[in-house]
Every structure is written in structure tokens, then in C-alpha cells.
Design a protein around this motif. Sequence first.
Motif, mmCIF file in Angstrom:
data_model
loop_
_atom_site.group_PDB
_atom_site.id
_atom_site.type_symbol
_atom_site.label_atom_id
_atom_site.label_comp_id
_atom_site.label_asym_id
_atom_site.label_seq_id
_atom_site.Cartn_x
_atom_site.Cartn_y
_atom_site.Cartn_z
ATOM 1 N N ILE B 27 0.833 -1.210 0.000
ATOM 2 C CA ILE B 27 0.000 0.000 0.000
ATOM 3 C C ILE B 27 0.861 1.250 0.000
ATOM 4 C CG2 ILE B 27 -1.690 1.310 1.331
ATOM 5 C CD1 ILE B 27 -2.806 -1.428 2.191
ATOM 6 N N LEU B 30 2.103 1.757 -3.473
ATOM 7 C CA LEU B 30 1.020 2.292 -4.309
ATOM 8 C C LEU B 30 0.814 3.770 -4.021
ATOM 9 C CD1 LEU B 30 -1.726 -0.489 -4.155
ATOM 10 C CD2 LEU B 30 -0.405 0.215 -6.137
ATOM 11 N N ALA B 35 -0.895 6.030 -6.861
ATOM 12 C CA ALA B 35 -1.897 5.131 -7.420
ATOM 13 C C ALA B 35 -3.156 5.070 -6.564
ATOM 14 C CB ALA B 35 -1.323 3.730 -7.578
ATOM 15 N N LEU B 36 -3.117 5.711 -5.386
ATOM 16 C CA LEU B 36 -4.315 5.728 -4.550
ATOM 17 C C LEU B 36 -4.982 7.087 -4.685
ATOM 18 C CD1 LEU B 36 -3.193 4.091 -1.191
ATOM 19 C CD2 LEU B 36 -4.183 3.045 -3.197
ATOM 20 N N ASN B 37 -6.297 7.099 -4.831
ATOM 21 C CA ASN B 37 -6.952 8.403 -4.868
ATOM 22 C C ASN B 37 -7.212 8.880 -3.443
ATOM 23 O OD1 ASN B 37 -9.258 7.140 -3.995
ATOM 24 N ND2 ASN B 37 -10.151 6.974 -6.024
ATOM 25 N N ARG B 38 -7.795 10.079 -3.343
ATOM 26 C CA ARG B 38 -7.946 10.692 -2.029
ATOM 27 C C ARG B 38 -8.777 9.861 -1.075
ATOM 28 N NH1 ARG B 38 -8.471 16.643 -1.263
ATOM 29 N NH2 ARG B 38 -9.563 15.740 0.484
ATOM 30 N N SER B 39 -9.905 9.357 -1.563
ATOM 31 C CA SER B 39 -10.771 8.662 -0.609
ATOM 32 C C SER B 39 -10.099 7.391 -0.130
ATOM 33 C CB SER B 39 -12.140 8.378 -1.219
ATOM 34 O OG SER B 39 -12.009 7.805 -2.472
ATOM 35 N N GLN B 40 -9.298 6.750 -1.019
ATOM 36 C CA GLN B 40 -8.608 5.541 -0.589
ATOM 37 C C GLN B 40 -7.521 5.852 0.428
ATOM 38 O OE1 GLN B 40 -7.601 4.338 -4.469
ATOM 39 N NE2 GLN B 40 -9.555 3.307 -4.828
#
Lengths: 376, 360
Positions: B27, B30, B35-40
Motif C-alpha cells: 500500500i 502504491l 496510485a491511490l486516490n484521495r478517498s482511498q
Amino acid sequence: MKKVFAFALVLAMVFALAVPAYADGSFKIGAQGPLTGGAAIYGNAVMNAARIAVDEINAAGGTQFEFQAQDDEADSGDKAINAYNTLMDWGMQILLGPVTSGSGITVAAQAFDERTFLLTPSGSSVDLIADKDNAFQVCFTDPNQGIASADYFAENFAGAKVGVIYRNDDAYSQGIRDTFVKEAADKGVEIVYEGTFTDATSTDFNVQLTAARDAGADLLFLPIYYTPASVILQQANQMGYKPTFFGVDGMDGILTVENFDTSLAEGVYLLTPFSADAEDARTQAFVAEYQKRYGEIPNQFAADGYDAVYIIKAALEAAGCTPDMSPEEICEAVIAVMPTLKVDGVTGEGMTWAATGEVSKAPMAIVIKDGAYVTP
Amino acid sequence: MNMKRYLKDARSDLLTYAGVIIAFLIISTLKSHGALNRSQSGLLVPICCYIVMAVSLNLTVGILGDLSLGHAGFMSVGAFSGVVTAMSLMNVIPSAPARLALAMLVGAVCAAIVGFLVGIPVLRLNGDYLAIVTLAFGEIIKELITCLIVGVDSEGLHVIFNVNGSKTANDLTLLDGGRIIIKGAQGATGTKTIASFTAGFILIMITLVIVQNLIRSRHGRAIMAVRDNRIAADSVGIPVTKYKMMAFVTSASLAGAAGALFGLNYSNLAAAKFDFNTSILVLVFVVLGGLGNIWGSIIATVILYILPEALRGFANYRMLIYAIVLIVVMLTTNNPVLKNYIASLRSKFSKDSEKEASAS
């Protein structure tokens, strides 16, 4: 190791990708509020009404909107931020919401740091807009209702002797009373009696009512919630004391009190931003459309949500924003024009804003007649 | 304890550590590649907090065998004491990670003290009675913190206990440059957010080390003996109250540390957040993951926390679908046919891996 690898793959799949984009001919308005749970009635009213406004604006041509609503369950912690983050991922440029004060305070702080403009339809807490230049309100802040009431008295009940009964262990009631008394002194409204009660003594008001009658009060201002107000109305009736009663938005609901003779509420004035019975064309069109779509009469939250969309439209147009601008650019541009705006809506004519985010609009007083709200 | 059993336990513990470390590495890679958006990425810290909450509650419910319905109360104590610590030491300790670590430590200690005090009356009770008292405790903590007004200035901390609702933050009479930290019912406002995913990961690892070692130790076996049969444990000379208290206080302090991390992840946090519902939410994670199963608690937390967010596509129906998923999962995991099937898969899998191990 296989297990771990499979777990990692699952995680990677759960976290799928999405990138926001800001360039197609319409602004993206994100809205958040409680759509599920105990407060869902407020959130859904706002979203329903906002959708009507967005559809009307899009049908009229000119500025175009895309609208998305996210559920924050009226939570003041992680869920409010999760909803906000989801909207930001979608590409939200301007935030309509949050609907409730608790979520609003949390989200407004985050939006302030990130420079996203937000207009809350119904988050009435002062703390929501305090020290944040990016947060604006459609509804009155709690203390402002005191000012609005005093102004209304000065204009419509000139020469009245005013009595006030308020609850001094409640920030809402105390706040309204404080600003009311101050504004009343400035406007020359005569206050002849002030009585207090607390949560523990909210069942008997004979002492306060007798004192108010002896002081000659012919107008009784009640900045309290409707439950104790119903007791006051009953006891005043029993002792044959018949002043004009005047409440604020906490009085909204007086007609729904169980075992309360609603005929006692006849002639009670209350200050509310919205009355579905108002006769102006704008309100009537809104109420008709809302009833057609959702089969119920819109409440004041719906009216706030409906106005919020039109306020956002007016602000974006005044600031000359285009749909390809980033949320930060729109935020700065809109903040600059908010204090110069003047918007007519269903919750008030000629709404203007202070740079602090507070709205100023003519208070709408309504009176209860034949068990319904009508404009006096 | 025989050697084979010991090896099996040690292997499952090591797998838990390895799983968490690998998940963290994946994670964070990523994340650093965008590769992670804000909500993630916004979900990472609360997930870490809830994992620690679930693992620590598992210690009380699964290992000690006492149903606690007030776990969010300890989280609340940790959150607000942690926030006060971090905010009041802002000028003294400029380094954010150091402040965060100290805040979590203070949160853990405060929650442990409260856990000890609550434990004195609570642990004399059993079963339903204990559950009700812990439930009441959670509500009491919520109400108490709602009465707190705390601020800090150059003279130190100012605390008002606002019992009848007549006082406001102005009564703190702070000097110029003072900061209000907790504003009564409105909770902690204007908190500088210093929580990070790395801190969450470290907290999970510490929690795992503490809980897993406790379970495998002599004390852990005594705690489980108390769970399985209190009278029998008493009769062989195990001091029941001492071991109950040990598990309860450990569980409380870990929840306190998780609370501090949670509190420092949001600029505004009201005491009402840590209500009965939050306690139940964590309990659901524990029950779904399997009582006494640490690894299960972690996976259940991750899935159940992400689920409502992943279901946002269903708009107004998402909580309904969430509830249906919960019911289906509960039913299927308790279905004997499925259980046997999973068990047979498991034994096949472990045979395979033993073969692999002997071949290499």
C-alpha cells in the motif's frame, strides 16, 4: 506465502484507481449530508431540492451543473471526511454542504486547508464558519435569529411592550436572547420583562407568565424549542393571559406536539426562513415541482438546498468562473465576490453575505392560522 | 504444551506479522506512486485505528471471554488525552512524529488508568451484567468529555469542567496566543492533524507483538483458563481477578493509543463520535473475524470498513446492502457445510506447503 499473496492481490483490487478531471462544459457541484440514518430526512430534503434547482438551471441553458450527493451519516469524524474525499475524487469543484453542523465543522476545517469553497444550506453553527473565509451559510446562524427578530419587532410591532422567556442553560436559547436584547436596545424596542427557566424547570411557567402580565407585556418573545413553548401556551391560556406569542425556528413543530390543543397556537408568530404557503411565484413553482417529484411538501431544509444551488450559480457567474478551473481557483474567485452578491430565493429576498460567511436576509415571519402556516 | 502445537502457533503468528508487513509495503508503494486516490488514502489511518481497536477488543472478548460494550469509551479517553498532549506540546516538541508518538503513549496510559478504575467494579461481574456496566461506562465517558473545556497558553493548561452548561470557551481566559483544544460538546476543534499511515502501521505491529505474545505466554494461558472455566481456574490457584485485570487493562491501553491516532487524524472530533454504535461496530469486526482469532479481526476490519465506502455506487441503498452483506457473511461463515469445506481446503493446503517445505 500463497495466502499472503492472495490477500495482497485482493487489497490491490479493492483500491482501484480513479483520477478527477476538470474539463467538460459543466461545473461539478458535490453535496454531502445524511442520506441514511436518523438525520436522513434533512439530508434527503436538501438533495431532492438541489436536484430540482440543478435541473432547472441546466434546462435554462447558460451555466451547466453536474451534481453528485454523498452520504456522511451526519457523522462528525471519519465518515464526513470520507464523503468529502469521495466527492473530491469525483472532481468536485464546489461543495454544497454539509447539511448538519457536526459534519460541517469537520469538513469546513479540511476544506479551508485545501481551499475548497463550501456553502452549507443548513449548518447553523457559528463554529462552522468561524475563522474560515471559504465557508458560507444559507441559513441564519443561531444568534442572528435574535437580531432578525428584534428588527422584525421594530418594523411590525412598533410600540409593543415585549416580554422574553428563555432557557438560560441552553446555548441556542441564550445566544438568541443575548443578540435579541442587544439589537432591541439599538432599535428602540422596549423590553419590559425577562424570565428564565432551565431544563429542570421547563414544566411550570406560571411565575414567569404572571410576572410578564404584571409588567404589561403584550408581546411575548420565546426563543425556545417547541416543547416548553407548548406548555407556556397552555398555561397562559389557563390564566387568561393573551399576548401575541413570537417564536424562532425552534418553534417550528409546535403543531405536531402530542396531546396539545393546536387551537392554542392560533395567532402564534414564528420566524422561519421558509413557508410553503408563501404566495410569491418562485416559492409556488418550487413547492409544486417538489410535490410533483417527491409527493410531499418541502420543509425549510429543502428550501435552503434549493437556494444554495442558485447562490452557487450566481457566485460562479459573478466571479467569471469557467468549468475548467480547479477547486482552488474557484474558491479564491468566489470568496472575493460573495460579499458583493445579492440573491433572491425561496428563503428570503435580497440575501447578502458578510465576508465572515454569515448570511443577511429579511426575516420571514409567518403566523399560524387555522392550523397552518401563512404569511401575515 | 507439545512441540507440534507450539510450532503451529508460532507459524500462524509469524504469518500474521508477515501479512501485515507485506500489506503495508504494497500500500505504501502504491501510495508513493500516486496510485491511490484521495478517498482511498483517506481510509488508511482510520483502518489502522480500527484494526488496533478490533485486535485489542478481541483480547477482552475472545481471549478473556468477557463481553465489553464500552470499548469506544477507551478510544475516546485516548483520543482526547492524545489531542490535548499533542496540541499543548506543539511549541515544546516541534517534530510531528515525536509528538504523535508521545500523544499515543499518553493516550495509552490514560486509557489504561481509566481501564484499571473501571475494571475494579466491572471485573467482579460476569456475562450480561459485565456487558451492561461496560456499556454504561462508555456512555459516562462520552458525557464527561462533553463537559470538558480545555485550552492552553503560555501559562500552561486551563481546564474547566462545565457541568451545568453555563460556561463557554471564553471562561478559560486564555492569554494572547492561547489555543482552545477541547470545546465541550463540540469536541476537539482546530486540531493539527499529524497522524500518518506509517504511525498506524507501527501501532498495529506493536499491538500484534503485545497481544500475540501475551496470548502465547503463561499469563495468556491463565487468561484462557479463566475464560474456559472460572471455577476450575480458581481451584488450581490462578488469581482470576489479576488475570482478568491484566487482559482488560492491556486491551484498554491499546484502544487508547488507537484513539490518540484517530483523534490526531481529524481537525475536529466530537465526543459523540465514540458512542455505543462505535463500540458495537468494533464488536462486529471481532465477531465476524472470529472470537480469539487475531488474523481474522484484521481482515474483517479491513473489509467491513472499506465496504460501506466501496458501496457508495448504490447511493441510498448502500447501508441496506451493507447490512445484507453482514447477514450473509454471518450465516455463511457459521454454515457447517461450508465450514467443513474450508477446513478440508485448509488441511490440503497445509499438506501441500509441508510437501513444498520438505522438497526445497
